[in-house]
Enzyme design. Structure first.
Site, PDB file in Angstrom:
ATOM      1  N   HIS A   1       0.857  -1.188   0.000  1.00 54.10           N
ATOM      2  CA  HIS A   1       0.000   0.000   0.000  1.00 54.10           C
ATOM      3  C   HIS A   1       0.897   1.243   0.000  1.00 54.10           C
ATOM      4  CE1 HIS A   1      -3.622   2.306   0.730  1.00 54.10           C
ATOM      5  NE2 HIS A   1      -2.908   3.023   1.589  1.00 54.10           N
TER       6      HIS A   1
ATOM      7  N   GLU B   1      -9.321  -9.110   7.189  1.00 52.77           N
ATOM      8  CA  GLU B   1     -10.659  -8.805   6.661  1.00 52.77           C
ATOM      9  C   GLU B   1     -10.888  -7.306   6.460  1.00 52.77           C
ATOM     10  OE1 GLU B   1      -9.958 -11.025   8.922  1.00 52.77           O
ATOM     11  OE2 GLU B   1     -10.934 -12.902   8.315  1.00 52.77           O
TER      12      GLU B   1
HETATM   13  C1  GRF Z   1       0.989   0.436  -6.307  1.00 55.69           C
HETATM   14  O1  GRF Z   1       1.068   1.800  -6.059  1.00 55.69           O
HETATM   15  C2  GRF Z   1       0.560  -0.303  -5.070  1.00 55.69           C
HETATM   16  O2  GRF Z   1       1.003   0.299  -3.895  1.00 55.69           O
HETATM   17  C3  GRF Z   1      -0.937  -0.230  -5.150  1.00 55.69           C
HETATM   18  O3  GRF Z   1      -1.224  -0.349  -6.511  1.00 55.69           O
HETATM   19  C4  GRF Z   1      -0.109   0.074  -7.297  1.00 55.69           C
HETATM   20  C5  GRF Z   1       0.272  -1.055  -8.192  1.00 55.69           C
HETATM   21  O4  GRF Z   1       1.280  -0.689  -9.101  1.00 55.69           O
HETATM   22  N1  GRF Z   1      -1.537  -1.239  -4.316  1.00 55.69           N
HETATM   23  P1  GRF Z   1       1.905  -1.791 -10.074  1.00 55.69           P
HETATM   24  O5  GRF Z   1       0.733  -2.385 -10.866  1.00 55.69           O
HETATM   25  O6  GRF Z   1       2.620  -2.804  -9.246  1.00 55.69           O
HETATM   26  O7  GRF Z   1       2.828  -1.019 -10.977  1.00 55.69           O
END
Ligand code: GRF
Length: 188
Positions: free
Chosen positions: A109, A142
Site C-alpha cells: 500500500h 478482513e
Molecule cells: C501500487 O502503487 C501499489 O502500492 C498499489 O497499486 C499500485 C500497483 O502498481 N496497491 P503496479 O501495478 O505494481 O505497478
C-alpha cells in the site's frame, strides 16, 4: 524456495520487480501463477512474455463475488503457492478467502499505514500536508489495508510534490520493499 502467486489488475511494476529479483537470484522464490481480473492488464502481457502460467478471471463476467473467487481459489489450489502477493489487485477479498490463506496473503500500500488507507493514498498524503509518506507491505486481513505490517519504507514529501510526483517516489521504494518482505518470509 518459496512459491508465489501474483494477483494484479494493472501495470504490474511490483510484479516486475519481484520477477527481476528472482531472475537475478536475489530472492529465492518461484512465481507459480499470475492471476488477473483484467485480460488487458499490462502486467499480464509481461507475465506471458516471461513465460509464467497466467489466469484471467474477468469479474464482470461472473454473477457474484463468490463465483469469481471460486475460480481464483481453484487456480490457487492447482498451483499451490506458499504466498499470495497482491500487486495492484483492485478487488477486495472475501472473509472466506482471507480465512483460507490467513498469514499467507501480502499486499503493498502506498502510504505508511495506518495513515491514509484506501484509495488515492498518495493524494491523501498531499492533501494532509504530510511531511513523510512511503509504503507498507502487510498481511491481508478482513479489513481495508489493516493487517499486520511486515515492513515499511519512508520517503520525504517535498513542498512542491503533487500526487503524481509523490507516487513515483513511493513506487521506487515499493519495488525494494516487496522484494525485502518476500526475502524475510523466504527465510522463516
Ligand atoms: C501500487 O502503487 C501499489 O502500492 C498499489 O497499486 C499500485 C500497483 O502498481 N496497491 P503496479 O501495478 O505494481 O505497478
Amino acid at each position: 524456495m518459496i512459491r508465489i502467486a501474483v494477483l494484479l489488475s494493472g501495470r504490474g511494476s511490483n510484479f516486475a520487480a519481484i520477477h527481476q529479483a528472482i531472475a537475478e537470484k536475489k530472492l529465492d522464490a518461484e512465481i507459480v501463477a499470475v492471476i488477473s481480473n483484467r485480460a488487458d492488464a499490462p502486467g499480464i502481457a509481461r507475465a506471458k512474455d516471461w513465460g509464467y502460467r497466467t489466469f484471467i478471471f474477468d469479474n464482470r463476467r461472473y454473477a457474484s463475488r463468490e463465483a469469481h473467487e471460486a475460480d481464483v481459489l481453484r487456480a490457487l489450489d492447482d498451483t499451490k503457492p506458499d504466498f499470495i502477493v497482491l500487486a495492484g489487485y483492485m478487488r477486495l477479498l472475501s472473509p472466506a478467502f482471507v480465512a483460507k490463506y490467513r498469514g499467507r496473503i501480502l499486499n503493498i500500500h502506498p502510504s505508511l499505514l495506518p495513515a491514509f488507507p484506501g484509495v488515492d493514498a498518495q493524494a491523501q498524503a498531499i492533501i494532509a500536508r504530510a511531511k513523510k509518506s512511503g509504503c507498507t507491505v502487510h498481511f491481508v486481513d478482513e479489513g481495508l489495508d489493516s493487517g499486520p505490517i511486515i515492513l515499511q519504507r519512508e520517503v520525504d514529501v517535498q513542498p512542491n510534490d503533487d500526487a503524481e510526483s509523490l507516487s513515483a517516489r513511493i513506487l521506487e521504494q515499493e519495488h525494494i520493499a516487496y522484494v525485502e518482505a518476500l526475502k524475510k518470509l523466504a527465510k522463516t
